[in-house]
Design an enzyme around this catalytic site. Structure first.
Site, PDB file in Angstrom:
ATOM      1  N   TYR A  73       0.840  -1.210   0.000  1.00  0.00           N
ATOM      2  CA  TYR A  73       0.000   0.000   0.000  1.00  0.00           C
ATOM      3  C   TYR A  73       0.869   1.252   0.000  1.00  0.00           C
ATOM      4  CZ  TYR A  73      -3.751   3.237   0.812  1.00  0.00           C
ATOM      5  OH  TYR A  73      -4.633   4.270   0.658  1.00  0.00           O
ATOM      6  N   THR A 126      -9.443  19.788 -23.824  1.00  0.00           N
ATOM      7  CA  THR A 126     -10.770  19.562 -23.241  1.00  0.00           C
ATOM      8  C   THR A 126     -10.741  19.381 -21.714  1.00  0.00           C
ATOM      9  OG1 THR A 126     -10.470  17.240 -23.830  1.00  0.00           O
ATOM     10  CG2 THR A 126     -11.742  18.600 -25.368  1.00  0.00           C
ATOM     11  N   ASP A 216       2.175  21.019 -19.855  1.00  0.00           N
ATOM     12  CA  ASP A 216       1.428  19.793 -20.152  1.00  0.00           C
ATOM     13  C   ASP A 216       2.357  18.965 -21.039  1.00  0.00           C
ATOM     14  OD1 ASP A 216      -0.043  17.744 -21.206  1.00  0.00           O
ATOM     15  OD2 ASP A 216      -1.895  18.896 -21.378  1.00  0.00           O
ATOM     16  N   PHE A 449     -18.178  15.445 -26.096  1.00  0.00           N
ATOM     17  CA  PHE A 449     -17.753  14.610 -27.224  1.00  0.00           C
ATOM     18  C   PHE A 449     -17.674  13.135 -26.868  1.00  0.00           C
ATOM     19  CE2 PHE A 449     -13.382  13.873 -25.823  1.00  0.00           C
ATOM     20  CZ  PHE A 449     -13.204  14.900 -24.913  1.00  0.00           C
TER      21      PHE A 449
HETATM   22  N1  PM9 Z   1      -5.835  13.190 -24.382  1.00  0.00           N
HETATM   23  C1  PM9 Z   1      -6.558  12.214 -26.400  1.00  0.00           C
HETATM   24  O1  PM9 Z   1      -7.156  11.309 -26.986  1.00  0.00           O
HETATM   25  C2  PM9 Z   1      -7.501  11.332 -24.225  1.00  0.00           C
HETATM   26  C3  PM9 Z   1      -8.736  11.991 -23.757  1.00  0.00           C
HETATM   27  S1  PM9 Z   1      -9.589  13.015 -24.896  1.00  0.00           S
HETATM   28  C4  PM9 Z   1     -10.054  11.936 -26.133  1.00  0.00           C
HETATM   29  O2  PM9 Z   1      -5.900  13.088 -27.003  1.00  0.00           O
HETATM   30  C5  PM9 Z   1      -3.438  16.439 -23.185  1.00  0.00           C
HETATM   31  C6  PM9 Z   1      -2.664  17.267 -24.123  1.00  0.00           C
HETATM   32  C7  PM9 Z   1      -4.102  15.312 -23.614  1.00  0.00           C
HETATM   33  C8  PM9 Z   1      -4.875  14.544 -22.689  1.00  0.00           C
HETATM   34  C9  PM9 Z   1      -5.640  13.437 -23.104  1.00  0.00           C
HETATM   35  C10 PM9 Z   1      -4.886  14.961 -21.332  1.00  0.00           C
HETATM   36  C11 PM9 Z   1      -5.657  14.199 -20.312  1.00  0.00           C
HETATM   37  C12 PM9 Z   1      -4.212  16.077 -20.966  1.00  0.00           C
HETATM   38  N2  PM9 Z   1      -3.505  16.795 -21.879  1.00  0.00           N
HETATM   39  O3  PM9 Z   1      -6.661  11.275 -20.748  1.00  0.00           O
HETATM   40  O4  PM9 Z   1      -6.651  12.072 -18.434  1.00  0.00           O
HETATM   41  O5  PM9 Z   1      -4.031  14.965 -24.893  1.00  0.00           O
HETATM   42  O6  PM9 Z   1      -4.754  10.735 -19.244  1.00  0.00           O
HETATM   43  O7  PM9 Z   1      -5.040  13.013 -20.034  1.00  0.00           O
HETATM   44  C13 PM9 Z   1      -6.587  12.271 -24.956  1.00  0.00           C
HETATM   45  P1  PM9 Z   1      -5.845  11.703 -19.585  1.00  0.00           P
END
Ligand code: PM9
Length: 457
Positions: A73, A126, A216, A449
């Protein structure tokens, strides 16, 4: 012989069989899915280019790492491996693992953003923007104008327009700007990179004003590749060196390790400021799990530590982006309108130009993604008005970019798959004039979406 081909720097040890379906099957499946490719069953998909998120193939070393999972853990040895990898390759001081990128965005936004704040960023993403808004902030776009034009071939369309940032600082004051959010390989712009020169100028400006820069870094290695190939003075530097240089120009990062870092699940928040780290380490136990696992199993952290090292290998990244370029060039040779330059993680088709007879309210990109699926079983996703969602006042955003994203998972598909994909796009292009748009019949409140449903007009 002048031309020498490149090849993937791996051989295939295991395969997963995929199913081909009939056009009739696909018509039924997409209609049952409300013309939303997120609502299809993956078993009904032939080639899956929905996303590069969590869909990459892990290496034998990563799979072996899963067996070395220490599922204690607290204080799992895999957490320390992950921390070492982040220190070594990215250089950030303190880390908090999270289940995926948005877990890190949530914690960061809750700590750093106060109601009424403005968060400048190089184009919205998003989940990032939603977390900023849920913390009471407002996102402000400071990307250069070129990024909003699919035909503009400027090489660093992810760059920040410092004049736009300065204007925000003058209007709101630095007290209202908790940080500037900089994405590398800007997703919504079509996988477009930021240059080191631009990051250095941003660093100088923010140092002078006392504003933090949060990175990011979801696709930082892909951005580093474009710097190596295109920015003066970088062709002899390794991807690892460039990635480190990018990170060193920022104060902290959110990471979805499901992309560049080659894992199926995982992420982290990294920060150089002890006070922010302390708050994050405290908040993570409320939303994700203890600060040494953050919602992940020990094995997931081990795979991530190994994936980070593999992701910054020069041969890996040139083959990865080489495959994206291969698909993009094929589409260009067929006259398909795509975002130029070709991006890092996928090819983005310009649905406005592909279906010029549809208004944005008839969801051209959503429509096109459905038509491509019907044609061949290739799954893509909309990146236009549906993804952009609504403003806090309830009205729709109308983004300039109305795109269908062909996102390529890393180390999963072959060049032959790319041929099949491009031929399907061509076949839909040839009958584009007969394609009718969609109307939205169900709209969820957040990130519509993912779950919205549509019907043919
Ligand atoms: N990006 C993508 O497919 C997965 C979710 S939206 C379809 O592009 C950036 C630049 C991303 C992103 C996710 C996230 C979030 C943050 N910043 O999906 O939560 O492209 O791991 O990351 C997607 P998580």
């Amino acid at each position: 012989m002048k031309h020498r081909s490149w090849a993937e720097p791996f051989k295939i040890k295991m395969v997963e069989l995929i199913k081909s379906t009939s056009r009739e099957d696909r018509e039924k499946a997409i209609s049952e899915a409300g013309f939303n490719t997120f609502l299809l069953r993956s078993e009904d998909v032939y080639i899956d280019l929905l996303t590069d998120s969590g869909t990459s193939a892990m290496s034998d070393q990563q799979w072996a790492g899963l067996l070395r999972g220490d599922e204690a853990y607290a204080g799992s040895r895999n957490y320390y491996h992950l921390e070492d990898a982040i220190h070594k390759y990215y250089g950030y001081k303190y880390i908090v693992p999270t289940h995926q990128g948005r877990g890190a965005e949530h914690i960061l936004s809750q700590i750093m953003i106060k109601p009424g704040d403005v968060v400048p960023g190089n184009m919205y993403f998003t989940t990032t923007r939603l977390h900023q808004e849920m913390a009471g902030g407002t996102f402000a776009d400071i990307i250069i104008d070129e990024a909003h034009d699919p035909d503009n071939e400027f090489e660093f369309k992810g760059n920040v327009d410092l004049e736009k940032l300065d204007k925000l600082v003058k209007v709101h004051g630095t007290d209202k700007i908790p940080y500037v959010c900089i994405a590398t390989n800007v997703n919504m712009a079509g996988g477009q990179p930021v240059s080191i020169a631009n990051l250095k100028a941003l660093r100088d400006y923010t140092n002078e004003k006392g504003i933090k820069v949060i990175h990011d870094m979801t696709r930082v290695a892909e951005n580093a590749y474009f710097i190596q190939q295109k920015e003066e003075g970088y062709k002899d530097k390794s991807i690892a060196q460039i990635v480190r240089e990018i990170c060193d120009l920022t104060d902290g990062a959110t990471m979805s390790a499901k992309k560049d870092a080659l894992v199926n699940i995982g992420g982290f928040l990294a920060i150089n400021d002890w006070d922010i780290f302390e708050e994050a380490r405290n908040l993570v136990v409320v939303f994700e799990g203890l600060h040494t696992y953050g919602g992940l199993a020990g094995r997931d952290m081990e795979a991530m530590a190994i994936g980070i090292a593999e992701s910054i290998d020069d041969n890996h990244i040139s083959a990865r982006i080489g495959q994206v370029e291969y698909l993009g060039e094929k589409m260009l040779s067929y006259g398909i309108p795509i975002v130029k330059p070709i991006g890092g993680h996928g090819v983005f088709v310009n649905a406005r130009k592909f279906l010029p007879h549809l208004s944005q309210d008839e969801f051209p990109a959503q429509t096109l993604a459905a038509e491509i699926y019907i044609d061949s079983g290739v799954r893509t996703m909309e990146r236009g008005i549906v993804s952009a969602g609504r403003k806090p006042d309830g009205t729709n955003y109308y983004p300039k970019l109305e795109l269908v994203r062909f996102t390529i998972p890393r180390r999963v598909y072959t060049q032959a798959h790319m041929d099949v994909v491009s031929e399907s796009v061509l076949s839909v292009y040839e009958k584009r004039e007969s394609i009718k748009g969609l109307k939205m019949v169900y709209e969820p409140k957040y990130l519509r979406f993912f779950q919205a449903r549509f019907e043919r007009i």
